[in-house]
Design a protein around this motif. Structure first.
Motif, PDB file in Angstrom:
ATOM      1  N   THR A 241      -0.104  99.094 -13.357  1.00  0.00           N
ATOM      2  CA  THR A 241       0.734  99.692 -12.227  1.00  0.00           C
ATOM      3  C   THR A 241       1.963  99.489 -12.516  1.00  0.00           C
ATOM      4  O   THR A 241       2.882  98.835 -12.975  1.00  0.00           O
ATOM      5  CB  THR A 241       0.177  99.387 -10.934  1.00  0.00           C
ATOM      6  OG1 THR A 241       0.327  97.714 -10.820  1.00  0.00           O
ATOM      7  CG2 THR A 241      -1.444  99.371 -10.747  1.00  0.00           C
ATOM      8  N   ARG A 242       3.101 100.134 -11.295  1.00  0.00           N
ATOM      9  CA  ARG A 242       4.312  99.996 -11.614  1.00  0.00           C
ATOM     10  C   ARG A 242       4.998  99.966 -10.261  1.00  0.00           C
ATOM     11  O   ARG A 242       4.673 100.664  -9.367  1.00  0.00           O
ATOM     12  CB  ARG A 242       4.689 101.280 -12.135  1.00  0.00           C
ATOM     13  CG  ARG A 242       4.444 101.456 -13.684  1.00  0.00           C
ATOM     14  CD  ARG A 242       4.792 102.804 -14.305  1.00  0.00           C
ATOM     15  NE  ARG A 242       4.022 103.801 -13.639  1.00  0.00           N
ATOM     16  CZ  ARG A 242       4.113 105.228 -14.132  1.00  0.00           C
ATOM     17  NH1 ARG A 242       5.133 105.448 -14.836  1.00  0.00           N
ATOM     18  NH2 ARG A 242       3.112 105.941 -13.567  1.00  0.00           N
ATOM     19  N   ASP A 243       5.910  99.161 -10.246  1.00  0.00           N
ATOM     20  CA  ASP A 243       7.106  99.182  -8.879  1.00  0.00           C
ATOM     21  C   ASP A 243       7.958 100.157  -9.462  1.00  0.00           C
ATOM     22  O   ASP A 243       8.650 100.252 -10.634  1.00  0.00           O
ATOM     23  CB  ASP A 243       7.678  97.856  -8.839  1.00  0.00           C
ATOM     24  CG  ASP A 243       6.857  96.796  -8.120  1.00  0.00           C
ATOM     25  OD1 ASP A 243       5.983  97.334  -7.397  1.00  0.00           O
ATOM     26  OD2 ASP A 243       7.007  95.587  -8.313  1.00  0.00           O
ATOM     27  N   PHE A 244       8.678 101.040  -8.519  1.00  0.00           N
ATOM     28  CA  PHE A 244       9.546 102.000  -8.908  1.00  0.00           C
ATOM     29  C   PHE A 244      10.910 101.589  -8.024  1.00  0.00           C
ATOM     30  O   PHE A 244      10.891 101.650  -6.858  1.00  0.00           O
ATOM     31  CB  PHE A 244       9.342 103.368  -8.559  1.00  0.00           C
ATOM     32  CG  PHE A 244       8.101 103.913  -9.373  1.00  0.00           C
ATOM     33  CD1 PHE A 244       8.266 104.433 -10.807  1.00  0.00           C
ATOM     34  CD2 PHE A 244       7.005 103.972  -8.736  1.00  0.00           C
ATOM     35  CE1 PHE A 244       7.061 104.777 -11.368  1.00  0.00           C
ATOM     36  CE2 PHE A 244       6.063 104.855  -9.527  1.00  0.00           C
ATOM     37  CZ  PHE A 244       6.011 104.949 -11.000  1.00  0.00           C
ATOM     38  N   SER A 245      11.834 100.977  -9.011  1.00  0.00           N
ATOM     39  CA  SER A 245      13.044 100.549  -8.165  1.00  0.00           C
ATOM     40  C   SER A 245      13.739 101.930  -7.843  1.00  0.00           C
ATOM     41  O   SER A 245      13.525 103.035  -8.192  1.00  0.00           O
ATOM     42  CB  SER A 245      14.080 100.094  -9.346  1.00  0.00           C
ATOM     43  OG  SER A 245      14.414 100.880 -10.529  1.00  0.00           O
TER      44      SER A 245
END
Lengths: 456, 456
Positions: free
Chosen positions: A11-15
């Motif tokens: 999964t990813r955090d999107f800045s």
């Protein structure tokens, strides 16, 4: 002990910077979707267990994320089930919902469930996350976004033509030149299988053929032989490896090869129609190419098959795909609802734009103008002016603390602000402000009343 | 047997009309967020189990949707756990991920995890779905959207002022007049508890007080008594039920009540500062009101507390809320990161706009112009013109089949098209088209070359 925060693998955090680039792509796509008459829908993140299971093959079933029932989910599970310790068999006992695996099955479910509310042909687009319990690796995530446009309720080939134009139009608006839209037809593939009398081996045949790009002709032939296609038959279809020339020249060569297959000839006629129309309605940045080795998800495509390939210099492969399916809603009991759709690979399009430097520079600019904070009275006056600037569409803010000027300027810089406005005690007295251009460093004084003339 | 499709209870399909209204609201909010210097982020739909558990109280833990581990999730579970048949104890053994319950805890996790990449103060907004295994009921869903703007890394009260202005600015752009922004301060509530010597009963006290709107003064007092607050103490704080007049008048009355509570006086001073600033920077459609009975999620708010109430004629209650929290990131090990944030209740704002008829009419217009399909040559010519119209920003499409004119016109009507363009055999010969106004029914002939002059 303090828990050190992390996110689940895959999964990813999107800045802000990443997300704004993603939104840039999505907005371009949405804009074109709407100009082409597509309307947005959204479906729930989780569907009933039975809606999803059995729709993606055994592998798919395994990769679907199941949601544990709430509350005391074990109450009604028999001891036998528990003692057996068979995860697969226990799952439906303790889970009745699952995260969607793609947007296609939920869309089919939507069409069937809402069939009485829809105007046909129904043109919908949908941009939402999907989840797969795949092993995460570079470029493959457990949560990623799909972006689909589909039309159901019309068998007209004008839809295929419109979708090719839609692809071209989106990539044009993203300034992405040199995209190739590959096209094939399920009936041409069926034709090949038919002329070698191996219609039952269609999937073996096309699975092998689909690899031509990656492993080359010799290995494709080896694989066909190993899958039980005779060397005589391989000989018969050898000309498909030798197709050359323009789209229409290939069409003519194919017509000779498939002369004895009625279904094959149908496929050819359809592609010819599409090719001729596109010749009369030229594309801007994409080129349409016939690729008889293209198979993609053969199981549900029944007509045209699309795949979009990134500009050659990028070496990234597919950035989109789609095709016509005659019976997608059949799984939910609604027959004869032909549809055709395309999808955009958002993550890959992102990579292409990044590599080609095609994102507009302004994306990194979080702020147009920062107001320096010198204290209470100055701040009130600043906020008055800020209100005006925001109404004119400028991203503007007041630095919240009366920190040292240097610190406030550094903040302006990091936020990408092109201008800083300074209203100190003196300026306030004179009803003036200092405008500092953060690029040139130049400072100029203006009267408060001048503010409305500015273009930042 | 054919499975009749449905969706899980508490979830929703959004049709194009509903979704476009939702997007309309979101876009207005996003636009203002950005003008105020907020930047978007997104976090994964599921977080690690430990990230979420224990952050929302026992009730919250229960309502969090857990995701079943993939693969053979029972392998490493001891037989004892299974035999025990205790769902709650088994859960962490078979689930290591959970769907996010709100956007606040993921944001706190994000700030801590990315602290070295952030420029402080960090202003982010986030609009994403959240999931709760609540019992579904009218207006309460298991999947719904939250829409939050927060600033972390500054204790400045200018942030509170900016957030009040942001609320006003959003509701102004939605044309929603008569919104009330209620404000209170945690320290004022603490002050009340302090002056009656019941600081340990702060939560009992405020939980009762918070119900004033719903159950009235008498019942609030009853509840306080039943929660162990003495009748003498209830007498002492009686004046808080009698506050009246303007914001500043109430402030002055409060100052008398809380004269012996230092913490209470701090809260008063802060609210006075905010009130004075807003008086100098007048709001457009909202009014700011001091409401000492407002408590909202008292557990993590430490300063100002906001709640936005829909225009009076709507009777819908809260459409937003927020406040300052001094230690949100503390749960993940990062101290002294004060933050303040607000959220917008998208579902309720939707209901308000619907009731007040404030959605723009164009939202239902899926199409500007439909081209009637008369056959191959006409269609090609139509698509040429359609390309031009789309480039000019008109939502345009060709009817995909050569159906009867009546059917094609009915489709145009259902899609909300204001115009239909007819190019039949005759028109094609003359290089003309007929423009039909779907509202007036009027038909006029034009030359192909006239198309660029049109404003539809």
């Amino acid at each position: 002990m303090i828990y050190k925060p992390s996110i689940p693998k895959g999964t990813r955090d999107f800045s802000p910077t990443e997300l704004k680039k993603r939104i840039y792509i999505q907005n371009k796509i949405k804009e074109k979707f709407e100009l082409f008459g597509f309307q947005p829908i959204e479906t729930p993140s989780f569907e009933n267990y039975e809606t999803l299971m059995g729709k993606y093959g055994e592998e798919g079933d395994r990769l679907i994320f199941k949601i544990l029932n709430s509350g005391d989910f074990l109450t009604n599970v028999s001891d036998e089930f528990l003692n057996e310790k068979n995860s697969q068999r226990l799952t439906p006992q303790i889970s009745e919902k699952a995260l969607r695996y793609d947007l296609t099955v939920p869309f089919a479910r939507y069409v069937v469930q809402h069939q009485n509310e829809l105007t046909l042909p129904f043109k919908r687009y949908q941009i939402q996350p999907v989840w797969r319990a795949d092993r995460p690796q570079k470029g493959r995530y457990r949560e990623f976004f799909q972006c689909d446009a589909d039309v159901v309720g019309s068998q007209s080939l004008w839809q295929e033509i419109e979708l090719i134009q839609l692809y071209d139009s989106v990539f044009n608006s993203l300034n992405m030149k040199g995209v190739t839209i590959k096209i094939n037809h399920r009936k041409i593939l069926s034709g090949f299988a038919q002329i070698i009398g191996q219609s039952d081996k269609l999937i073996d045949f096309t699975t092998a053929l689909d690899k031509l790009d990656k492993i080359g002709k010799e290995k494709v032939i080896q694989e066909m032989l190993s899958r039980g296609i005779s060397s005589v038959d391989v000989q018969t279809i050898n000309p498909i490896f030798e197709l050359n020339g323009t789209f229409l020249e290939k069409i003519n060569q194919l017509r000779e090869i498939l002369v004895d297959s009625q279904v094959g000839l149908q496929g050819i006629t359809e592609l010819e129609f599409i090719c001729n129309a596109i010749a009369q309605l030229p594309l801007s940045v994409a080129s349409l190419e016939l690729d008889v080795t293209l198979a993609r998800g053969l199981n549900y495509y029944t007509g045209a098959i699309f795949e979009v390939v990134a500009p050659q210099q990028i070496q990234l492969g597919s950035i989109g795909g789609g095709g016509r399916y005659d019976d997608l809603t059949g799984i939910f009991g609604l027959k004869n609802m032909s549809g055709v759709g395309i999808s955009f690979g958002l993550d890959r399009i992102y990579l292409v734009l990044e590599q080609l430097g095609l994102f507009p520079e302004e994306i990194n600019q979080a702020l147009d103008i920062l107001f320096i904070n010198f204290g209470h009275e100055e701040a009130i006056e600043s906020l008055r002016i800020i209100n005006q600037l925001r109404q004119k569409g400028y991203k503007t803010e007041l630095y919240p603390e009366t920190s040292k000027l240097k610190k406030q300027l550094a903040y302006a810089d990091k936020r990408g602000a092109n201008y800083v406005i300074i209203i100190g005690e003196n300026e306030l007295k004179k009803q003036q402000f200092i405008l500092k251009n953060m690029v040139s460093g130049q400072q100029t004084e203006y009267n408060f009343s001048d503010i409305n003339q500015f273009k930042f």
